[in-house]
Design an enzyme around this catalytic site. Structure first.
Site, PDB file in Angstrom:
ATOM      1  N   ASP A   1       0.874  -1.157   0.000  1.00 21.83           N
ATOM      2  CA  ASP A   1       0.000   0.000   0.000  1.00 21.83           C
ATOM      3  C   ASP A   1       0.922   1.221   0.000  1.00 21.83           C
ATOM      4  O   ASP A   1       2.097   1.115   0.353  1.00 21.83           O
ATOM      5  CB  ASP A   1      -0.904  -0.025   1.236  1.00 21.83           C
ATOM      6  CG  ASP A   1      -1.847   1.148   1.299  1.00 21.83           C
ATOM      7  OD1 ASP A   1      -2.495   1.444   0.279  1.00 21.83           O
ATOM      8  OD2 ASP A   1      -1.925   1.785   2.368  1.00 21.83           O
TER       9      ASP A   1
ATOM     10  N   ASP B   1       0.041   5.058   1.042  1.00 20.45           N
ATOM     11  CA  ASP B   1      -0.113   5.968   2.177  1.00 20.45           C
ATOM     12  C   ASP B   1      -0.152   5.185   3.489  1.00 20.45           C
ATOM     13  O   ASP B   1      -0.958   4.280   3.660  1.00 20.45           O
ATOM     14  CB  ASP B   1      -1.378   6.808   2.026  1.00 20.45           C
ATOM     15  CG  ASP B   1      -1.370   7.648   0.758  1.00 20.45           C
ATOM     16  OD1 ASP B   1      -0.281   7.937   0.237  1.00 20.45           O
ATOM     17  OD2 ASP B   1      -2.466   8.005   0.279  1.00 20.45           O
TER      18      ASP B   1
END
Length: 188
Positions: free
Chosen positions: A13, A15
């Site tokens: 991922d 952020d």
């Protein structure tokens, strides 16, 4: 590029794993700030022969908070920062839709993961997928990937909400997760 079947994939991922999380969205390249150790962790994974791929919900595009061109500029900054440290991304896969759009690519649905599988011609079954939120973990579980949680970003709260008995590996940060993956790879 070497085929993904010749080396392992790691799905990250963005952020909260690579860069700081923002409830107000990362809206410009200047707002993209890497988390301590994350850039070096990706460089280490790259040097160890892993193909590192990003899978990220970016509903700020669909909400009109920033454009696809701005998102591309953010990713250019991320890519250049990684390359300067000796890292490399094999791909960046993004869902630009809003939650209410009910698309298949928005995590926790498996669409982004399936796009990665199709692009590389491999299955993600057993491949590491590292995130900081439950939706990252669920997307990984849905394709049989090895879900790994970091305590950066939303990770501490995610871990608390998961509760005991949830089958997920938990790490302080991306550097700790990467170190384990590299050590495992060296044992092979």
């Amino acid at each position: 590029m070497a085929s993904a079947t010749q080396r392992r994939l790691v799905v990250l991922d963005r952020d909260g794993v690579i860069n700081r999380e923002s409830q107000d969205f990362i809206r410009s390249p200047d707002e993209w700030v890497p988390l301590p150790g994350s850039i070096q962790a990706i460089a280490d994974l790259t040097r160890a022969g892993f193909a590192v791929v990003v899978a990220s919900n970016q509903s700020g595009v669909g909400r009109g908070l920033f454009t696809a061109d701005t998102l591309a500029a953010i990713h250019t900054r991320m890519t250049r920062t990684l390359e300067a440290a000796g890292g490399r991304l094999a791909g960046i896969f993004v869902c630009p839709h809003r939650p209410e759009d009910a698309c298949e690519c928005r995590k926790p649905r498996p669409g982004l993961m399936q796009q990665i599988e199709a692009h590389f011609g491999v299955t993600l079954r057993g491949q590491p997928a590292i995130g900081d939120s439950r939706r990252d973990l669920e997307a990984a579980w849905r394709v049989g990937a090895r879900a790994m949680l970091v305590r950066t970003g939303n990770g501490v709260e995610t871990e608390r909400r998961l509760g005991a008995g949830t089958a997920v590996e938990v790490f302080t940060d991306l550097a700790a997760a990467a170190a384990l993956l590299i050590a495992e790879n060296e044992e092979r």
